[in-house]
Write an enzyme that holds these catalytic residues in place. Structure first.
Site, mmCIF file in Angstrom:
data_model
loop_
_atom_site.group_PDB
_atom_site.id
_atom_site.type_symbol
_atom_site.label_atom_id
_atom_site.label_comp_id
_atom_site.label_asym_id
_atom_site.label_seq_id
_atom_site.Cartn_x
_atom_site.Cartn_y
_atom_site.Cartn_z
ATOM 1 N N GLU A 132 -10.787 -46.308 -5.701
ATOM 2 C CA GLU A 132 -11.496 -46.820 -4.966
ATOM 3 C C GLU A 132 -13.007 -46.790 -5.122
ATOM 4 O O GLU A 132 -13.482 -45.813 -5.698
ATOM 5 C CB GLU A 132 -11.387 -46.640 -3.422
ATOM 6 C CG GLU A 132 -12.108 -47.200 -2.438
ATOM 7 C CD GLU A 132 -11.757 -46.814 -1.103
ATOM 8 O OE1 GLU A 132 -11.549 -47.392 -0.253
ATOM 9 O OE2 GLU A 132 -12.007 -45.536 -0.624
ATOM 10 N N ARG A 152 -6.288 -48.397 -0.885
ATOM 11 C CA ARG A 152 -6.940 -49.363 0.050
ATOM 12 C C ARG A 152 -6.690 -50.711 -0.462
ATOM 13 O O ARG A 152 -6.510 -50.950 -1.698
ATOM 14 C CB ARG A 152 -8.188 -48.985 0.661
ATOM 15 C CG ARG A 152 -8.096 -47.748 1.320
ATOM 16 C CD ARG A 152 -9.238 -47.944 2.270
ATOM 17 N NE ARG A 152 -9.610 -46.646 2.897
ATOM 18 C CZ ARG A 152 -8.813 -45.971 4.057
ATOM 19 N NH1 ARG A 152 -8.112 -46.704 4.585
ATOM 20 N NH2 ARG A 152 -9.227 -44.954 4.339
#
Ligand code: DGT
Length: 259
Positions: free
Chosen positions: A52, A126
């Protein structure tokens, strides 16, 4: 696609070859997604974990760097701005985070995955879906994103997901689940400066969003295919960061689930 030498190739205009699975790791702040991603990366040669881009959110270049007589380049820390003044910056943060997640999910699989004879998997920390159904929704419910901003966010988010179609789809989700109290302890231990003011009740609201989305299959989820994505729930309350036996057990659960 397969080229003349028999190698698999990647055409960015096309979908990822169907045999490459795309999986996201979801879970509360500081639950251990990055640590778990690194474990997966070293235990599974056929897997590619995409991290991320938190550092991108902490270092946004502003001002003109091209004009030598212009203002000097400065750097904004949007993560810090969002935590310091959530009402002012949450919507802006969500537009930037979502854009960076779209970019990550559109990245072509690396050559070794394309060439792999096994069962390659591309993993994201995510996804564009947690952007909406965890964070943006939470910020709206907390009053940090206003009703007009929320309507605009949902409009462009749906457009992106529908327009990019297959290229943003997931074949699986790994849900690292732990009590918010455990996440708070881990968050304090790692001591990221921007997160100093994070309180237990914020982690509790995020925990509930994960439960609603991933376990209760909330009807708020607008994409039919997303509701059918298989979810592997892993108990991340155990100290998996340093215990090799626990690590092995979790990794084999993942391998069995996606084999
Ligand atoms: P990990 O590896 O499980 O310890 O996870 P973290 O905490 O390094 O990574 P993550 O995704 O939970 O978030 C990094 C920081 O950015 C954390 O302070 C939460 C914040 N954050 C991440 N995504 C969003 C978002 O979409 N909206 C908002 N408001 N904050 C976000």
């Amino acid at each position: 696609a397969v080229n003349k030498s028999g190698k698999h190739t990647w055409d960015p205009a096309q979908d990822a070859p169907a045999r490459i699975k795309r999986v996201s790791i979801e879970g509360n702040i500081a639950v251990g997604k990055s640590t778990f991603g690194r474990l997966l990366q070293s235990a599974c040669p056929d897997w590619e974990v995409m991290t991320e881009p938190v550092s991108m959110w902490q270092n946004i270049g502003t001002g003109s760097s091209k004009d030598p007589h212009g203002p000097p380049q400065t750097v904004s820390n949007l993560l810090q701005m969002m935590y310091q003044d959530p009402q002012r910056w949450s919507y802006t943060f969500q537009t930037y985070a979502c854009m960076s997640r779209v970019k990550t999910q559109l990245q072509p699989p690396p050559a070794h995955l394309l060439a792999s004879e096994g069962s390659p998997v591309q993993v994201y920390e995510r996804s564009v879906y947690s952007d909406r159904y965890i964070f943006a929704l939470n910020m709206f419910e907390l009053g940090c994103i206003g009703p007009t901003e929320w309507a605009i966010y949902q409009d462009w988010h749906s457009l992106l997901v529908e327009e990019f179609g297959h290229r943003l789809e997931l074949e699986g989700i790994i849900y690292l689940r732990a009590p918010p109290e455990t996440c708070l302890q881990r968050l304090r231990q790692r001591g990221r400066a921007e997160e100093e003011g994070v309180k237990l009740d914020y982690l509790e609201t995020l925990h509930l969003q994960h439960e609603r989305w991933l376990l209760e299959k909330s009807t708020e989820v607008h994409f039919d295919k997303l509701r059918q994505v298989p979810v592997l729930q892993l108990d991340a309350s155990v100290e998996f960061q340093r215990d090799p036996l626990v690590q092995q057990r979790l990794i084999s659960e993942v391998k069995n689930f996606f084999s």
